[in-house]
Design a protein around this motif. Structure first.
Motif, PDB file in Angstrom:
ATOM      1  N   LEU A   1       1.541  -1.881   6.886  1.00 17.12           N
ATOM      2  CA  LEU A   1       0.561  -1.113   6.135  1.00 17.12           C
ATOM      3  C   LEU A   1       1.025   0.324   5.998  1.00 17.12           C
ATOM      4  O   LEU A   1       1.676   0.867   6.878  1.00 17.12           O
ATOM      5  CB  LEU A   1      -0.798  -1.170   6.838  1.00 17.12           C
ATOM      6  CG  LEU A   1      -1.323  -2.584   7.112  1.00 17.12           C
ATOM      7  CD1 LEU A   1      -2.624  -2.522   7.900  1.00 17.12           C
ATOM      8  CD2 LEU A   1      -1.523  -3.347   5.823  1.00 17.12           C
ATOM      9  N   ILE A   2       0.639   0.953   4.895  1.00 17.91           N
ATOM     10  CA  ILE A   2       0.963   2.359   4.721  1.00 17.91           C
ATOM     11  C   ILE A   2      -0.181   3.194   5.288  1.00 17.91           C
ATOM     12  O   ILE A   2      -1.312   2.724   5.409  1.00 17.91           O
ATOM     13  CB  ILE A   2       1.221   2.716   3.239  1.00 17.91           C
ATOM     14  CG1 ILE A   2      -0.032   2.528   2.396  1.00 17.91           C
ATOM     15  CG2 ILE A   2       2.388   1.930   2.682  1.00 17.91           C
ATOM     16  CD1 ILE A   2       0.093   3.092   0.999  1.00 17.91           C
ATOM     17  N   GLU A   3       0.114   4.419   5.641  1.00 23.92           N
ATOM     18  CA  GLU A   3      -0.909   5.317   6.155  1.00 23.92           C
ATOM     19  C   GLU A   3      -1.875   5.681   5.028  1.00 23.92           C
ATOM     20  O   GLU A   3      -1.455   5.857   3.884  1.00 23.92           O
ATOM     21  CB  GLU A   3      -0.267   6.596   6.684  1.00 23.92           C
ATOM     22  CG  GLU A   3       0.659   6.380   7.860  1.00 23.92           C
ATOM     23  CD  GLU A   3       1.350   7.675   8.239  1.00 23.92           C
ATOM     24  OE1 GLU A   3       0.635   8.641   8.581  1.00 23.92           O
ATOM     25  OE2 GLU A   3       2.584   7.720   8.174  1.00 23.92           O
ATOM     26  N   PRO A   4      -3.160   5.796   5.343  1.00 19.58           N
ATOM     27  CA  PRO A   4      -4.132   6.203   4.318  1.00 19.58           C
ATOM     28  C   PRO A   4      -3.725   7.544   3.697  1.00 19.58           C
ATOM     29  O   PRO A   4      -3.323   8.468   4.407  1.00 19.58           O
ATOM     30  CB  PRO A   4      -5.446   6.332   5.095  1.00 19.58           C
ATOM     31  CG  PRO A   4      -5.263   5.466   6.302  1.00 19.58           C
ATOM     32  CD  PRO A   4      -3.798   5.545   6.630  1.00 19.58           C
ATOM     33  N   GLY A   5      -3.816   7.622   2.386  1.00 18.70           N
ATOM     34  CA  GLY A   5      -3.481   8.860   1.699  1.00 18.70           C
ATOM     35  C   GLY A   5      -1.999   9.112   1.551  1.00 18.70           C
ATOM     36  O   GLY A   5      -1.580  10.212   1.215  1.00 18.70           O
TER      37      GLY A   5
ATOM     38  N   GLU B   1       3.127   1.778  -6.412  1.00 25.28           N
ATOM     39  CA  GLU B   1       2.408   2.873  -7.072  1.00 25.28           C
ATOM     40  C   GLU B   1       2.921   3.056  -8.499  1.00 25.28           C
ATOM     41  O   GLU B   1       2.146   3.304  -9.420  1.00 25.28           O
ATOM     42  CB  GLU B   1       2.543   4.165  -6.273  1.00 25.28           C
ATOM     43  CG  GLU B   1       1.774   4.135  -4.965  1.00 25.28           C
ATOM     44  CD  GLU B   1       0.285   3.921  -5.146  1.00 25.28           C
ATOM     45  OE1 GLU B   1      -0.305   4.529  -6.059  1.00 25.28           O
ATOM     46  OE2 GLU B   1      -0.297   3.140  -4.376  1.00 25.28           O
ATOM     47  N   SER B   2       4.222   2.924  -8.684  1.00 29.94           N
ATOM     48  CA  SER B   2       4.801   3.029 -10.017  1.00 29.94           C
ATOM     49  C   SER B   2       4.310   1.879 -10.897  1.00 29.94           C
ATOM     50  O   SER B   2       3.923   2.074 -12.051  1.00 29.94           O
ATOM     51  CB  SER B   2       6.328   3.002  -9.916  1.00 29.94           C
ATOM     52  OG  SER B   2       6.907   2.991 -11.190  1.00 29.94           O
TER      53      SER B   2
ATOM     54  N   PRO C   1       0.474   7.293  -0.574  1.00 27.95           N
ATOM     55  CA  PRO C   1       0.995   6.313  -1.536  1.00 27.95           C
ATOM     56  C   PRO C   1       2.497   6.423  -1.730  1.00 27.95           C
ATOM     57  O   PRO C   1       3.132   5.473  -2.165  1.00 27.95           O
ATOM     58  CB  PRO C   1       0.250   6.640  -2.827  1.00 27.95           C
ATOM     59  CG  PRO C   1      -0.188   8.051  -2.670  1.00 27.95           C
ATOM     60  CD  PRO C   1      -0.429   8.246  -1.193  1.00 27.95           C
ATOM     61  N   ASN C   2       3.090   7.570  -1.388  1.00 32.94           N
ATOM     62  CA  ASN C   2       4.536   7.711  -1.535  1.00 32.94           C
ATOM     63  C   ASN C   2       5.297   6.797  -0.583  1.00 32.94           C
ATOM     64  O   ASN C   2       6.489   6.588  -0.746  1.00 32.94           O
ATOM     65  CB  ASN C   2       4.969   9.165  -1.330  1.00 32.94           C
ATOM     66  CG  ASN C   2       4.572   9.699   0.024  1.00 32.94           C
ATOM     67  OD1 ASN C   2       3.540   9.328   0.566  1.00 32.94           O
ATOM     68  ND2 ASN C   2       5.381  10.579   0.576  1.00 32.94           N
ATOM     69  N   GLN C   3       4.621   6.207   0.404  1.00 31.58           N
ATOM     70  CA  GLN C   3       5.284   5.261   1.289  1.00 31.58           C
ATOM     71  C   GLN C   3       5.510   3.914   0.604  1.00 31.58           C
ATOM     72  O   GLN C   3       6.219   3.062   1.127  1.00 31.58           O
ATOM     73  CB  GLN C   3       4.467   5.069   2.574  1.00 31.58           C
ATOM     74  CG  GLN C   3       4.455   6.300   3.447  1.00 31.58           C
ATOM     75  CD  GLN C   3       3.634   6.103   4.703  1.00 31.58           C
ATOM     76  OE1 GLN C   3       2.934   5.114   4.886  1.00 31.58           O
ATOM     77  NE2 GLN C   3       3.733   7.072   5.595  1.00 31.58           N
TER      78      GLN C   3
END
Length: 40
Positions: free
Chosen positions: A14-18, A27-28, A20-22
């Motif tokens: 999971l990525i950290e909240p906030g 995201e793209s 999205p660059n992870q």
């Protein structure tokens, strides 16, 4: 979903909240999808 993944040996990452660059790939994709849906 966690149970399903565990039963199949799938490790969830999971990525950290906030942060999205992870996950720049998705995201793209989401940005292109939004653009496509809004213009059609």
């Amino acid at each position: 979903m966690v149970t399903w993944a565990h039963e199949r040996g799938v490790q969830l990452r999971l990525i950290e909240p906030g942060k999205p660059n992870q996950n720049a790939y998705i995201e793209s994709f989401n940005g292109r999808l939004r653009d496509d849906v809004m213009t059609h």
